[in-house]
Design a protein around this motif. Structure first.
Motif, short mmCIF file in Angstrom:
data_model
loop_
_atom_site.label_atom_id
_atom_site.label_comp_id
_atom_site.label_asym_id
_atom_site.label_seq_id
_atom_site.Cartn_x
_atom_site.Cartn_y
_atom_site.Cartn_z
N UNK A 119 -38.37 1.25 34.62
CA UNK A 119 -39.53 0.67 35.32
C UNK A 119 -39.18 -0.68 35.95
N UNK A 120 -38.44 -1.52 35.22
CA UNK A 120 -38.08 -2.83 35.75
C UNK A 120 -37.07 -2.71 36.88
N UNK A 121 -36.11 -1.83 36.71
CA UNK A 121 -35.09 -1.66 37.75
C UNK A 121 -35.69 -1.09 39.03
N UNK A 122 -36.72 -0.30 38.90
CA UNK A 122 -37.40 0.26 40.08
C UNK A 122 -38.03 -0.84 40.94
N UNK A 123 -38.34 -1.98 40.34
CA UNK A 123 -38.92 -3.10 41.08
C UNK A 123 -37.87 -3.85 41.90
N UNK A 124 -36.63 -3.58 41.63
CA UNK A 124 -35.55 -4.28 42.33
C UNK A 124 -34.93 -3.31 43.33
N UNK A 125 -33.94 -2.53 42.89
CA UNK A 125 -33.34 -1.58 43.84
C UNK A 125 -32.87 -0.28 43.19
N UNK B 299 -30.45 -14.62 44.89
CA UNK B 299 -29.03 -14.63 44.49
C UNK B 299 -28.22 -13.57 45.24
N UNK B 300 -28.90 -12.80 46.10
CA UNK B 300 -28.24 -11.75 46.88
C UNK B 300 -27.43 -10.80 46.01
N UNK B 301 -28.09 -10.32 44.97
CA UNK B 301 -27.43 -9.44 43.99
C UNK B 301 -27.35 -8.00 44.52
N UNK B 302 -26.27 -7.35 44.14
CA UNK B 302 -26.11 -5.92 44.47
C UNK B 302 -26.91 -5.07 43.48
N UNK B 303 -26.88 -5.47 42.22
CA UNK B 303 -27.66 -4.81 41.17
C UNK B 303 -27.74 -5.73 39.97
N UNK C 48 -41.61 -11.55 39.36
CA UNK C 48 -40.66 -12.66 39.53
C UNK C 48 -39.21 -12.19 39.70
N UNK C 49 -38.84 -11.10 39.07
CA UNK C 49 -37.45 -10.64 39.12
C UNK C 49 -36.98 -10.29 40.53
N UNK C 50 -37.77 -9.56 41.33
CA UNK C 50 -37.30 -9.25 42.69
C UNK C 50 -37.03 -10.50 43.53
N UNK C 51 -37.78 -11.56 43.30
CA UNK C 51 -37.58 -12.81 44.06
C UNK C 51 -36.23 -13.42 43.69
N UNK C 52 -35.94 -13.53 42.40
CA UNK C 52 -34.65 -14.07 41.96
C UNK C 52 -33.49 -13.18 42.42
N UNK C 53 -33.70 -11.89 42.34
CA UNK C 53 -32.69 -10.92 42.76
C UNK C 53 -32.31 -11.14 44.23
#
Length: 189
Positions: free
Chosen positions: A89-95, A59-63, A51-56
């Protein structure tokens, strides 16, 4: 403006940090709480990785700034390693660009970094000197010093308290926050 996500153990935590950081960075950064329905140890649930990558992206987040409580001292290597592994591990799912704000005991420890403003809000006269990261159970400390006041400290007060705190005092009096700010400022430069 840069969009930055906030993930924490409770909406009170993310709002509190948003209020504090906005005092210094509001002209450069928009902060967006993410994963608001997930609380406490639910952050350890693997479902957040979907779910986090979708919200990220929405919201067009940089980090993301990840806000967690260590519930111990940094010298407790097992606890520290477990929280850092979770963050990685969680941050790796985003960027893989996120920053961890690891509160040594609890978020409330940061309040001790500016005890004068807390005293004004609660009509108390508590004194605190030293590094606020070294205080075990700061939440209980704040409850104790307001026990005889008309206004008693509650965790739900944190967002309002943090909007009154002096950013520079907290940075000066809290080693972990100072380290976080240095890393954060590098990311937004």
């Amino acid at each position: 403006m840069i969009n930055i996500g906030l993930v924490g153990e409770d909406p009170n935590d993310t709002t509190s940090i948003k209020n504090l950081l906005s005092k210094k960075y509001s002209k450069k950064v928009n902060f967006f709480p993410l994963a608001n329905r997930i609380k406490g140890h639910q952050l350890d649930n693997p479902k957040i990785k979907k779910s986090l990558p979708i919200e990220f992206e929405d919201k067009e987040c940089k980090f993301i700034i990840y806000i967690r409580d260590l519930d111990g001292f940094k010298s407790e290597k097992d606890k520290y390693s477990k929280k850092f592994k979770w963050f990685s591990e969680l941050d790796a799912c985003v960027n893989d660009e996120g920053v961890l704000l690891l509160n040594i005991w609890e978020l409330e420890g940061l309040i001790l970094g500016d005890i004068d403003n807390f005293n004004k809000l609660y009509n108390t006269s508590a004194k605190f000197a030293g590094d606020c990261t070294m205080v075990k159970e700061p939440k209980e400390f704040l409850k104790k010093i307001t026990a005889k006041s008309k206004k008693k400290f509650k965790e739900s007060h944190c967002p309002d308290i943090f909007s009154h705190l002096d950013f520079d005092k907290i940075k000066k009096n809290c080693t972990s926050f100072k380290e976080f700010v240095a890393e954060f400022e590098q990311k937004i430069a």
